[in-house]
Scaffold this motif. Structure first.
Motif: not given
Length: 147
Positions: A23-39, A71-77
């Motif tokens: 988000i800070l780099s302008g690449e995305a407006e929303m980022v979802i933290g996916s637990r699929a591979r690192k739980s 995933g509930p761990f997420r960020a959005i502008e």
């Protein structure tokens, strides 16, 4: 930037910089933290895993979305969050956010995040049949509601 995080210790706060970086780099407006591979083993119950797989497959079939997690761990502008006009106040909020973001063409990115066994509180969902059924119903209802 608004960050959503579970308060039970299952999300790893040290991963916050990686979550907000796109988000800070302008690449995305929303980022979802996916637990699929690192739980961590045991951090998600069978009903949570099954429900998540079912939900993301429904999103793919009905909406053409390619997510790996709700995933509930997420960020959005902040501006993007306001555009979504979120309505759900409980179990359907993650899927509502992802559906509305896709429909409004919000730039979304997923990143892998860790998921740990909870260290605080008791789950309203994972620990009871009523909770699993209620959350499952609400998530599927929300997926179909916006179709």
């Amino acid at each position: 930037v608004v960050v959503f995080v579970d308060g039970d210790g299952s999300n790893v706060a040290a991963e916050l910089p990686a979550l907000v970086a796109p988000i800070l780099s302008g690449e995305a407006e929303m980022v979802i933290g996916s637990r699929a591979r690192k739980s961590d083993p045991g951090s998600l119950t069978f009903p949570q895993k099954f429900g998540n797989i079912l939900a993301i497959r429904l999103l793919k079939v009905l909406y053409g979305m390619h997510y790996t997690d709700l995933g509930p761990f997420r960020a959005i502008e902040w501006d993007a969050l306001e555009r979504l006009q979120m309505a759900d106040r409980n179990y359907g909020w993650t899927v509502e956010m992802q559906i509305k973001a896709a429909k409004l063409r919000v730039a979304v990115r997923e990143i892998d995040v860790s998921n740990k066994a909870r260290i605080a509180g008791r789950s309203k969902v994972a620990g009871t049949i009523k909770g699993v059924a209620g959350a499952g119903y609400k998530i599927i209802y929300t997926i179909l509601k916006y179709r």
